[in-house]
Design an enzyme around this catalytic site. Structure first.
Site, PDB file in Angstrom:
ATOM      1  N   ARG A 118      12.269   1.612  49.335  1.00  0.00           N
ATOM      2  CA  ARG A 118      13.604   1.059  49.124  1.00  0.00           C
ATOM      3  C   ARG A 118      13.883   0.715  47.658  1.00  0.00           C
ATOM      4  NH1 ARG A 118      13.255  -3.371  53.795  1.00  0.00           N
ATOM      5  NH2 ARG A 118      11.048  -2.925  53.571  1.00  0.00           N
ATOM      6  N   GLY A 125       1.535  -8.173  48.090  1.00  0.00           N
ATOM      7  CA  GLY A 125       1.709  -7.962  46.650  1.00  0.00           C
ATOM      8  C   GLY A 125       3.164  -7.988  46.221  1.00  0.00           C
ATOM      9  N   ASN A 149       8.641 -14.986  58.975  1.00  0.00           N
ATOM     10  CA  ASN A 149       7.277 -14.790  58.498  1.00  0.00           C
ATOM     11  C   ASN A 149       7.296 -14.442  57.013  1.00  0.00           C
ATOM     12  OD1 ASN A 149       4.558 -14.135  58.246  1.00  0.00           O
ATOM     13  ND2 ASN A 149       4.860 -12.053  59.034  1.00  0.00           N
ATOM     14  N   ARG A 205      10.135  -8.736  16.044  1.00  0.00           N
ATOM     15  CA  ARG A 205       9.374  -7.761  16.825  1.00  0.00           C
ATOM     16  C   ARG A 205       7.873  -8.060  16.722  1.00  0.00           C
ATOM     17  NH1 ARG A 205      11.235  -2.270  14.567  1.00  0.00           N
ATOM     18  NH2 ARG A 205       9.624  -1.575  16.029  1.00  0.00           N
ATOM     19  N   TYR A 238      15.537  -5.751   6.667  1.00  0.00           N
ATOM     20  CA  TYR A 238      14.450  -5.243   7.497  1.00  0.00           C
ATOM     21  C   TYR A 238      13.144  -5.456   6.743  1.00  0.00           C
ATOM     22  CZ  TYR A 238      11.063  -2.205   9.649  1.00  0.00           C
ATOM     23  OH  TYR A 238       9.911  -1.740  10.233  1.00  0.00           O
ATOM     24  N   TYR A 272       8.081   3.362   6.126  1.00  0.00           N
ATOM     25  CA  TYR A 272       7.714   4.561   6.875  1.00  0.00           C
ATOM     26  C   TYR A 272       8.213   5.785   6.135  1.00  0.00           C
ATOM     27  CZ  TYR A 272       7.425   7.634  11.004  1.00  0.00           C
ATOM     28  OH  TYR A 272       7.128   8.639  11.887  1.00  0.00           O
TER      29      TYR A 272
HETATM   30  C1  UD1 Z   1       6.168  -7.791  56.411  1.00  0.00           C
HETATM   31  C2  UD1 Z   1       5.863  -8.489  57.748  1.00  0.00           C
HETATM   32  C3  UD1 Z   1       7.070  -9.328  58.156  1.00  0.00           C
HETATM   33  C4  UD1 Z   1       7.382 -10.334  57.059  1.00  0.00           C
HETATM   34  C5  UD1 Z   1       7.564  -9.652  55.710  1.00  0.00           C
HETATM   35  C6  UD1 Z   1       7.609 -10.694  54.618  1.00  0.00           C
HETATM   36  C7  UD1 Z   1       4.386  -7.014  59.026  1.00  0.00           C
HETATM   37  C8  UD1 Z   1       4.288  -6.000  60.132  1.00  0.00           C
HETATM   38  N1  UD1 Z   1       5.602  -7.483  58.753  1.00  0.00           N
HETATM   39  O1  UD1 Z   1       7.292  -6.949  56.634  1.00  0.00           O
HETATM   40  O2  UD1 Z   1       6.805 -10.023  59.380  1.00  0.00           O
HETATM   41  O3  UD1 Z   1       8.550 -11.062  57.409  1.00  0.00           O
HETATM   42  O4  UD1 Z   1       6.444  -8.795  55.409  1.00  0.00           O
HETATM   43  O5  UD1 Z   1       7.939 -10.151  53.369  1.00  0.00           O
HETATM   44  O6  UD1 Z   1       3.367  -7.375  58.463  1.00  0.00           O
HETATM   45  N2  UD1 Z   1       1.449  -2.544  53.008  1.00  0.00           N
HETATM   46  C9  UD1 Z   1       0.241  -1.904  52.889  1.00  0.00           C
HETATM   47  N3  UD1 Z   1      -0.065  -0.890  53.753  1.00  0.00           N
HETATM   48  C10 UD1 Z   1       0.768  -0.507  54.749  1.00  0.00           C
HETATM   49  C11 UD1 Z   1       2.027  -1.177  54.856  1.00  0.00           C
HETATM   50  C12 UD1 Z   1       2.322  -2.191  53.987  1.00  0.00           C
HETATM   51  O7  UD1 Z   1      -0.559  -2.225  52.017  1.00  0.00           O
HETATM   52  O8  UD1 Z   1       0.411   0.413  55.493  1.00  0.00           O
HETATM   53  C13 UD1 Z   1       1.767  -3.643  52.075  1.00  0.00           C
HETATM   54  C14 UD1 Z   1       2.994  -3.395  51.223  1.00  0.00           C
HETATM   55  O9  UD1 Z   1       2.646  -2.819  49.979  1.00  0.00           O
HETATM   56  C15 UD1 Z   1       3.555  -4.809  51.008  1.00  0.00           C
HETATM   57  C16 UD1 Z   1       3.073  -5.556  52.223  1.00  0.00           C
HETATM   58  O10 UD1 Z   1       2.033  -4.805  52.804  1.00  0.00           O
HETATM   59  O11 UD1 Z   1       3.017  -5.416  49.865  1.00  0.00           O
HETATM   60  C17 UD1 Z   1       4.176  -5.771  53.241  1.00  0.00           C
HETATM   61  O12 UD1 Z   1       4.674  -4.500  53.652  1.00  0.00           O
HETATM   62  P1  UD1 Z   1       6.212  -4.228  53.844  1.00  0.00           P
HETATM   63  O13 UD1 Z   1       6.380  -2.818  54.301  1.00  0.00           O
HETATM   64  O14 UD1 Z   1       6.974  -4.688  52.673  1.00  0.00           O
HETATM   65  O15 UD1 Z   1       6.456  -5.191  55.108  1.00  0.00           O
HETATM   66  P2  UD1 Z   1       7.814  -5.824  55.575  1.00  0.00           P
HETATM   67  O16 UD1 Z   1       8.577  -4.814  56.375  1.00  0.00           O
HETATM   68  O17 UD1 Z   1       8.504  -6.447  54.438  1.00  0.00           O
HETATM   69 CA    CA Z   2       8.093  -6.601  52.222  1.00  0.00          CA
END
Ligand code: UD1
Ligand code: CA
Length: 458
Positions: free
Chosen positions: A18, A107, A174, A320, A353, A374
């Site tokens: 997204r 993350g 959550n 800078r 500069y 430069y």
């Molecule tokens: C997830 C939670 C949701 C919560 C939300 C909070 C689940 C099923 N859902 O949804 O309940 O409200 O976070 O922000 O846990 N990731 C992996 N491997 C995967 C899928 C995801 O490492 O196979 C990691 C993503 O990089 C991300 C995190 O897990 O950092 C959450 O995944 P994301 O797809 O963003 O979950 P949400 O749909 O936001």
């Molecule tokens: Ca998420």
């Protein structure tokens, strides 16, 4: 204070589709620092025994950002539960240790604070085999919903896509973080299936499964501003705004005056001493440190710059990387400084500069002075001695050295070193021809008049 061991799993394998980006989502920056590093820095405050970051195949940049922590590759992105399973080998003995907890964090929640993580950890106690972090969402949208029992514990988590209308009406969501006894977590994860709307192995299913097995899941609430998940560019901008508010508050609490706080943008690492005044519309990039009592006037942009005590910069200054402004030194409007130092009390007040340059104490750099550092191939240094005076509109062609106390005449193009206390003038000789302008005008006017008479006759 819990004495239990702690392993942390950071989930960062998601594609972040997204975001519509060629860069993995967790590398997008908030206040100049990648999201995943915000999370790792908050986690570090808990002094965990082990941290494992779950990344996707080929995410070498995330691996580098997470270093020195261990990264594990989740070969297929089959869901958050599957991702935690992938981290198991990296946890070693801790995964089976009854005296260890696993804290799972995402993350993509850069606003998380150590306090919220600490509170979640403390919530997993003798009565509760698990604890989740929740929040009351202004717009619950795609967040998982926390379904509670009469005692206030969490009975299960339902993902938005799988929720009934009634469940969607729940606004306690959550945050995506939970803390579970290590052996319990992995026992539960083995039983998680993927028969759901997304066809994924949901980490969130462990709560309902635990409940069925007689375990209790505690709920800790955090502020939405601490746990917001970033999935889109719009949410990234919201997180940036929240982080900026936090940084502004922190600097003001530390004794910095922000005349219009909402117009000043900080980097996560900006270091500002007390009694500094920052005027409206100032932007701090990475690596800036500002000494006590300095003043930064409006519309200035600073990165990699060091300001000593009492320095005055701006309005409209651009500092800078490698810019060092000495004690009480001044940098004025439309002055750009790169890899250059201004000694104590030195001044460069207008339109200049200065690059790859050392300016001595109390030297004065006139309006329009340019260091030509430069030559199209390499960079060269300019040295300006203490107390030197550089006249306006001077080009200093590097490498070149202007001695201490020397004066350079305005409009000079300096290509050779100037000795201490010498005056250098390097510009065309001026010649005045008395009355010549008047004679010129008379001649041209006479010619014009003659042309008019001829055309009238014709
Ligand atoms: C997830 C939670 C949701 C919560 C939300 C909070 C689940 C099923 N859902 O949804 O309940 O409200 O976070 O922000 O846990 N990731 C992996 N491997 C995967 C899928 C995801 O490492 O196979 C990691 C993503 O990089 C991300 C995190 O897990 O950092 C959450 O995944 P994301 O797809 O963003 O979950 P949400 O749909 O936001
Ligand atoms: Ca998420």
């Amino acid at each position: 204070m819990t004495t239990r061991k702690l392993a942390v799993v950071v989930l960062a394998a998601g594609l972040g589709t997204r975001m519509r980006s060629s860069m993995p989502k967790v590398l997008h920056a908030v206040a100049g620092k990648a999201m995943v590093n915000h999370v790792l820095d908050a986690v570090a405050e808990l002094s965990p025994d082990r941290v494992a970051v779950v990344i996707g195949p080929g995410m070498t940049q995330v691996e580098a950002a997470a270093a020195p922590h261990t990264t594990v590759v989740q070969e297929e992105r089959l869901g958050t539960g599957h991702a935690v399973m992938a981290a198991r080998p990296a946890l070693g003995d801790l995964a089976d240790d009854p005296d260890a907890d696993v804290l799972v964090v995402c993350g993509d929640t850069p606003l998380i604070t150590p306090a919220a993580l600490h509170s979640l950890r403390e919530a997993r106690d003798e009565r509760h085999g698990l604890a989740v972090l929740g929040f009351q969402a202004a717009e619950p949208g795609s967040y998982g919903r926390l379904i509670r029992d009469d005692g206030g514990d969490v009975a299960r988590i339902v993902e938005a896509k799988d929720a009934t209308t009634e469940e969607l009406a729940v606004d306690i969501c959550n945050a995506g973080m939970l803390c579970v006894g290590a052996p319990l977590l992995f026992r539960l994860l083995e039983r998680v299936g993927n028969d759901n709307a997304k066809g994924e192995y949901y980490l969130t299913d462990v709560v309902g499964l635990a409940r069925t097995g007689g375990e209790h899941c505690a709920l800790r609430l955090a502020a939405e501003s601490e746990v917001q998940g970033i999935n889109t560019r719009a949410e990234l901008a919201q997180a940036e705004a929240a982080m900026q508010t936090r940084l502004r508050t922190r600097h003001m609490r530390n004794g910095v005056t922000l005349v219009a706080p909402e117009t000043v943008f900080f980097c996560h690492d900006t270091a500002i001493a007390p009694d500094v005044i920052v005027h409206p519309h100032v932007v701090f990039g990475p690596g800036v440190s500002v000494g006590e009592g300095a003043e930064i006037k409006s519309f200035s942009h600073l990165e990699g710059a060091t300001l000593s005590a009492g320095a005055v910069v701006g309005p409209y200054a651009r500092l800078r990387p490698g810019a060092m402004v000495g004690e009480g030194a001044r940098v004025g409007n439309f002055v750009e400084i790169k890899n250059a130092s201004l000694g104590r009390g030195a001044k460069a007040n207008h339109l200049s500069y200065l690059g790859d340059t050392e300016v001595g104490e109390e030297a004065n750099i006139g309006a329009g002075t340019i260091t030509c550092n430069y030559d199209g191939f390499g960079k060269h240094r300019t040295t300006i001695g203490a107390g030197a005076f550089i006249g306006s509109n001077t080009a200093l062609v590097a490498p070149v050295r202007i001695g201490a106390g020397a004066i350079v005449g305005a409009g000079s193009t300096v290509t050779q070193d100037v000795p201490d206390d010498a005056i250098a003038v390097a510009r065309g000789q001026q010649s005045n021809r008395d009355g010549a302008a008047k004679r010129f005008r008379e001649m041209r006017n006479a010619e014009k008049a003659a042309r008019k008479t001829t055309s009238a006759k014709g």
